[in-house]
Design a protein around this motif. Sequence first.
Motif, PDB file in Angstrom:
ATOM      1  N   ASN A 270      25.780  12.922 -39.718  1.00 40.22           N
ATOM      2  CA  ASN A 270      25.043  12.627 -38.489  1.00 40.22           C
ATOM      3  C   ASN A 270      25.195  11.163 -38.117  1.00 40.22           C
ATOM      4  OD1 ASN A 270      22.101  14.790 -38.637  1.00 40.22           O
ATOM      5  ND2 ASN A 270      24.218  15.191 -39.183  1.00 40.22           N
TER       6      ASN A 270
ATOM      7  N   LYS B 289      31.856   9.206 -39.269  1.00 39.62           N
ATOM      8  CA  LYS B 289      31.731   8.579 -40.590  1.00 39.62           C
ATOM      9  C   LYS B 289      33.036   8.763 -41.373  1.00 39.62           C
ATOM     10  CE  LYS B 289      26.757   8.515 -40.859  1.00 39.62           C
ATOM     11  NZ  LYS B 289      25.522   8.774 -41.612  1.00 39.62           N
TER      12      LYS B 289
ATOM     13  N   TYR C 204      22.411  16.619 -46.372  1.00 37.01           N
ATOM     14  CA  TYR C 204      22.590  17.824 -45.560  1.00 37.01           C
ATOM     15  C   TYR C 204      23.827  18.493 -46.154  1.00 37.01           C
ATOM     16  CZ  TYR C 204      19.399  15.770 -42.137  1.00 37.01           C
ATOM     17  OH  TYR C 204      18.313  15.217 -41.513  1.00 37.01           O
TER      18      TYR C 204
ATOM     19  N   TYR D  46      25.538  12.808 -49.243  1.00 38.28           N
ATOM     20  CA  TYR D  46      25.111  13.634 -48.102  1.00 38.28           C
ATOM     21  C   TYR D  46      24.096  14.662 -48.600  1.00 38.28           C
ATOM     22  CZ  TYR D  46      28.626  11.601 -45.082  1.00 38.28           C
ATOM     23  OH  TYR D  46      29.346  10.718 -44.311  1.00 38.28           O
TER      24      TYR D  46
ATOM     25  N   SER E 220      33.789   9.824 -44.329  1.00 38.24           N
ATOM     26  CA  SER E 220      34.027  11.084 -45.046  1.00 38.24           C
ATOM     27  C   SER E 220      34.640  12.115 -44.106  1.00 38.24           C
ATOM     28  CB  SER E 220      32.716  11.622 -45.645  1.00 38.24           C
ATOM     29  OG  SER E 220      32.127  10.641 -46.459  1.00 38.24           O
TER      30      SER E 220
HETATM   31  C1  LIG Z   1      20.469  10.298 -50.589  1.00 39.44           C
HETATM   32  C2  LIG Z   1      21.185  10.103 -49.289  1.00 39.44           C
HETATM   33  C3  LIG Z   1      21.512  11.204 -48.511  1.00 39.44           C
HETATM   34  C4  LIG Z   1      22.196  11.054 -47.292  1.00 39.44           C
HETATM   35  N1  LIG Z   1      22.491  12.162 -46.570  1.00 39.44           N
HETATM   36  C5  LIG Z   1      23.173  12.042 -45.405  1.00 39.44           C
HETATM   37  C6  LIG Z   1      23.511  13.203 -44.655  1.00 39.44           C
HETATM   38  O1  LIG Z   1      23.245  14.342 -45.039  1.00 39.44           O
HETATM   39  N2  LIG Z   1      24.195  13.020 -43.489  1.00 39.44           N
HETATM   40  C7  LIG Z   1      24.547  11.770 -43.045  1.00 39.44           C
HETATM   41  O2  LIG Z   1      25.175  11.681 -41.982  1.00 39.44           O
HETATM   42  N3  LIG Z   1      24.245  10.662 -43.742  1.00 39.44           N
HETATM   43  C8  LIG Z   1      23.580  10.770 -44.928  1.00 39.44           C
HETATM   44  N4  LIG Z   1      23.281   9.653 -45.651  1.00 39.44           N
HETATM   45  C9  LIG Z   1      23.796   8.350 -45.193  1.00 39.44           C
HETATM   46  C10 LIG Z   1      25.287   8.203 -45.564  1.00 39.44           C
HETATM   47  O3  LIG Z   1      25.453   8.249 -46.976  1.00 39.44           O
HETATM   48  C11 LIG Z   1      25.813   6.858 -45.028  1.00 39.44           C
HETATM   49  O4  LIG Z   1      25.814   6.897 -43.613  1.00 39.44           O
HETATM   50  C12 LIG Z   1      27.194   6.505 -45.532  1.00 39.44           C
HETATM   51  O5  LIG Z   1      27.508   5.175 -45.200  1.00 39.44           O
HETATM   52  C13 LIG Z   1      28.266   7.421 -44.987  1.00 39.44           C
HETATM   53  O6  LIG Z   1      29.469   7.024 -45.600  1.00 39.44           O
HETATM   54  P1  LIG Z   1      30.923   7.359 -45.059  1.00 39.44           P
HETATM   55  O7  LIG Z   1      31.065   6.718 -43.682  1.00 39.44           O
HETATM   56  O8  LIG Z   1      31.762   6.669 -46.096  1.00 39.44           O
HETATM   57  O9  LIG Z   1      31.094   8.836 -45.024  1.00 39.44           O
HETATM   58  C14 LIG Z   1      22.566   9.755 -46.851  1.00 39.44           C
HETATM   59  C15 LIG Z   1      22.222   8.632 -47.626  1.00 39.44           C
HETATM   60  C16 LIG Z   1      21.536   8.803 -48.830  1.00 39.44           C
HETATM   61  C17 LIG Z   1      21.177   7.599 -49.661  1.00 39.44           C
END
Ligand SMILES: Cc1cc2nc3c(=O)[nH]c(=O)nc-3n(C[C@H](O)[C@H](O)[C@H](O)COP(=O)(O)O)c2cc1C
Length: 214
Positions: free
Chosen positions: A65, A74, A49, A47, A76
């Motif tokens: 987001n 999500k 943000y 993340y 997390s």
């Molecule tokens: C470098 C990087 C930064 C990211 N930052 C964000 C973020 O700030 N907010 C967000 O919603 N997704 C972000 N993402 C996408 C999430 O990592 C992605 O949606 C992920 O599948 C969320 O995983 P979870 O459902 O296990 O929490 C980012 C991806 C990358 C590669």
Amino acid sequence: MFYETGAGDGHRAAGLAHNPLNALVVPRPIGWISSINADGIANLAPYSYFNLVSSVPPMVMFSANGPHAEGGAKDSVQNIRDTGEFVVNFVTAGLMEAMNLTSAPAPRAVDEFTLAGLDKAPSRLVRPPRVAASPIHLECRLHSIIELPGDPATGQPNHVVFGTVVAVHISDELVEDGRVGSVKARPLGRMGYFDFTEIVNRTELLRPHWPLKP
Ligand SMILES: Cc1cc2nc3c(=O)[nH]c(=O)nc-3n(C[C@H](O)[C@H](O)[C@H](O)COP(=O)(O)O)c2cc1C
């Protein structure tokens, strides 16, 4: 160039095919968030943000987001809401590819540590594991989750998760004369689009005293 953001796509009227906002607020630190679900399955996701928002008491935030690929919040956010704990692992340059893999829109049951071939290290005060290869970790307890308006196209609100840092791990290799060598750690920063940057230099600037000296 000037544009009003409108519904979030005002940049198009200004001739920008892609939303430039993430390229304006740079570099952003990456909070690589590990958590566990109610069944104890680990989850790991980056993340950008993300930030430290206060030091006494130490608190961090990250903002999720958009929806999970299977709908709803999500992983997390869902896990932290269910268990009240998470770990912030820091991403150094050598971990870029693995970090990126853990952002895949994997089904909820997938453990992204395994997906990315990352070893786990146990935490001391919380249950979610740490990324063993990361040199810095913050063990956190949930403080609050704030719901923000989301993209109307998805109907999913955004969530800002605030946590209190209850313990800190720092690799001894990074510590010299009582200070942590931020450049030595080679932290990775997120920029706009699909761009990343690496911290490679530093400049020291002491704060001014009052009254200012001429
Ligand atoms: C470098 C990087 C930064 C990211 N930052 C964000 C973020 O700030 N907010 C967000 O919603 N997704 C972000 N993402 C996408 C999430 O990592 C992605 O949606 C992920 O599948 C969320 O995983 P979870 O459902 O296990 O929490 C980012 C991806 C990358 C590669």
